[in-house]
Design a protein around this motif. Sequence first.
Motif, PDB file in Angstrom:
ATOM      1  N   UNK A 116      -4.855   9.602   1.955  1.00 49.49           N
ATOM      2  CA  UNK A 116      -3.813  10.165   1.097  1.00 49.49           C
ATOM      3  C   UNK A 116      -4.385  10.533  -0.258  1.00 49.49           C
ATOM      4  N   UNK A 117      -5.247   9.662  -0.808  1.00 47.71           N
ATOM      5  CA  UNK A 117      -5.803   9.934  -2.132  1.00 47.71           C
ATOM      6  C   UNK A 117      -6.618  11.214  -2.119  1.00 47.71           C
ATOM      7  N   UNK A 123       0.830  -1.203   0.000  1.00 47.74           N
ATOM      8  CA  UNK A 123       0.000   0.000   0.000  1.00 47.74           C
ATOM      9  C   UNK A 123       0.867   1.257   0.000  1.00 47.74           C
ATOM     10  N   UNK A 146       0.864   4.766  -2.109  1.00 49.44           N
ATOM     11  CA  UNK A 146       0.834   6.102  -1.510  1.00 49.44           C
ATOM     12  C   UNK A 146       2.030   6.938  -1.962  1.00 49.44           C
ATOM     13  N   UNK A 201     -11.875  11.571  -4.999  1.00 56.12           N
ATOM     14  CA  UNK A 201     -10.572  12.070  -5.432  1.00 56.12           C
ATOM     15  C   UNK A 201     -10.599  12.411  -6.909  1.00 56.12           C
ATOM     16  N   UNK A 241     -15.833   3.076   2.057  1.00 57.72           N
ATOM     17  CA  UNK A 241     -15.011   4.281   2.222  1.00 57.72           C
ATOM     18  C   UNK A 241     -14.034   4.419   1.065  1.00 57.72           C
ATOM     19  N   UNK A 242     -13.397   3.305   0.684  1.00 56.26           N
ATOM     20  CA  UNK A 242     -12.410   3.367  -0.392  1.00 56.26           C
ATOM     21  C   UNK A 242     -13.082   3.718  -1.713  1.00 56.26           C
ATOM     22  N   UNK A 291      -4.726   4.988   3.129  1.00 55.17           N
ATOM     23  CA  UNK A 291      -4.649   5.071   1.672  1.00 55.17           C
ATOM     24  C   UNK A 291      -5.737   5.990   1.139  1.00 55.17           C
ATOM     25  N   UNK A 292      -6.965   5.826   1.662  1.00 55.81           N
ATOM     26  CA  UNK A 292      -8.055   6.688   1.223  1.00 55.81           C
ATOM     27  C   UNK A 292      -7.772   8.139   1.570  1.00 55.81           C
ATOM     28  N   UNK A 295     -13.816   7.347  -1.576  1.00 54.76           N
ATOM     29  CA  UNK A 295     -12.591   8.126  -1.712  1.00 54.76           C
ATOM     30  C   UNK A 295     -12.123   8.136  -3.160  1.00 54.76           C
ATOM     31  N   UNK A 307       1.505   8.160  -5.389  1.00 60.58           N
ATOM     32  CA  UNK A 307       0.549   9.271  -5.358  1.00 60.58           C
ATOM     33  C   UNK A 307       1.244  10.567  -4.967  1.00 60.58           C
TER      34      UNK A 307
END
Lengths: 166, 393, 103
Positions: free
Chosen positions: C76-77, A58, A63, A154, A146-147, C73-74, A150, A66
Amino acid sequence: MTAGFVVIALLTIAAGVAAMSLRHLIHCSLALVAAFIGLAAAYLHLGAQFVGFAQVLVYVGAVSILVVFAILLTRGGEDRSERLFSGSWVAGIATAVAVLGVLVWAVSRSAAVRREVSEPAEVTVRQIGDLLMTRFVLPLEVIGLLLTAALIGAVIIAMHEREGRK
Amino acid sequence: MAEAVDQIFVAAKHWLVSLAPEAWQPWVSVLLSIAALMVVFGTLFAVTTVLERKGLGRIQNRFGPNRVGPFGILQPLADGIKALVKEDIVPRVADRVVHFLAPVVMIIPPFLALAVLPFGRNMTFVEFDAAILFFFAVGASMELAVFMAGWSSRNKYSLLGAMRAIAQMISYEIPLILSSVSVIMIVGSLSPGEIVAAQAGYTNGLPNWHLLTPWGIAGFVLFMIAATAESNRSPFDLPEGESEIVAGYYIEYSGFKFALFFLGEYLGLFAVSGLGITLFLGGWHAPFAFLGFLPSWFWFFAKLFALISVFIWVRGTLPRLRQDQLMNFAWKFMLPMALVNLVAAAVWHFMAPLPVVARWVAVSLIVAGPYVMLGRELMVRKNLSKRTYRFAE
Amino acid sequence: MTSLAAYLTLSAFLFCIGLAGALTRRNAIIVLVGIELMLNAANLNFIAFWRFSENPEALTGLMFAIFSIGIAAAEAAVGLALIIAIYRHYKTANVDEANTLRG
């Protein structure tokens, strides 16, 4: 304290300091990767194999990439003449040092650290999977939601606003 | 006899380790493993480069290298000497430390990934529970090496190549992992040894490989496409794109460092092919029961060569994609299909009490339905029509 | 055998490095990186407490760390997407220049 732990701890702390203090932002992010790998090594040292590899997957794989993309997209790596730290850096450092003092004092005084523990058995991935599907199934679903949120959020936040087309 | 040949390398290693003093034995064992890994896959790299150049030559109706040694098989030796004696050029504005570290970071992950694969019976270098997760974790760190190479060169083409490579690797990593997850889900283990063990045995003369199930075929095709993209090979070689961005992220590398990038790329290819063999092609098991007398390591490397030949064949056949086609393909086709395949694998698992024909029909429909609909939908939106050629007939 | 106190001290150091960075750096991305470091320090605590707990078979700390990695992770995005949006609006990624709401 074993030699392995000392090496891991020193490398992680050095990489963390570098990530926070280097001038060039790309160097900061590469130092951050080193800190993440050091932390993954600490997890492995603690016997948490699955979390250690998940950490690498991850943080190193996603990250940090990113962060690097964000730095390049905001041209953050190019301003060499500007000040690195904000005006209130003295207060910031003082706060951090004070927090560190309190934490170290609390750790050294705590009764929990002196407790004797037995060697726990090896954790298999199967155990983690079973727990994720039984006791922790609700958090798992929530984190999936949540992901997804997100991901969509994003994309929408960072998307170019097109002119003339709604 | 067959048993002895099968275990010949294991026995040789035990014998060599037993020669060392008692206290050193764990270290000698580790060193021997590392040396074996480097020698075997270094040689395989040399063989593959010749094979690839010869094969591409045949496809393009030319000879390929044929000057050095008989049939040109000593070409890699000549290439190696050339790479070693060439001048090592570092651009003046390059970030020297990162520029030096990038090839080193590039070369370590594939070796680590190869170390967890079973090459034969009792022939896994490192065995542990979460090995497949480890494989993907080190695979993900190759993206960082690519970025370091592209950024530190301070060259716009190398940065463009690195950005293309990272975008591509991240996009195709998701279908790669999801297609592997279907196998992991069916077997119920992240350990390559157990996945290979689950594919042992034969029914009706056919092996129990995951490839020979409807979700396995679909998963293997998805896996191979994603693997091609992960290893930056044609038709997904946009990061290199000689005709567009000269050579991508390693323009500014020369001599031995360039050779290291080359080596890293091929080792990545071997690693991902080895994973495909472990997950779908039954690992080191023989394809038919009567061929079981051949040693297990022979079958692993035979399958590896077969997969490498497929990669060379694809490279010689397909044209390069465009960047938007690449992204659309990953997110609009590969990702939904990988998710559908996951559902298909679950249905296959829960239909186990039913007869085999019913399982095949139901699971094939689950995979084929979305495949046809998705394909049509994407085609219709593109307004593609049959291409007409004005000059060539 | 390394003691629990050693892990907790390492975690405290990492947390404070992250805190110092988040409080003093001007670039928003590095501020976010500092926050990530602090989250990681907390994760290390969870795993250390799991390893040295009286009932490690329950895997509670381990699970907490896994979920926390997912949430990080979420975070940071979304955070980086916000920084990119801010950069597009103000043409800067420095936190002390995007101060329109200041009274």
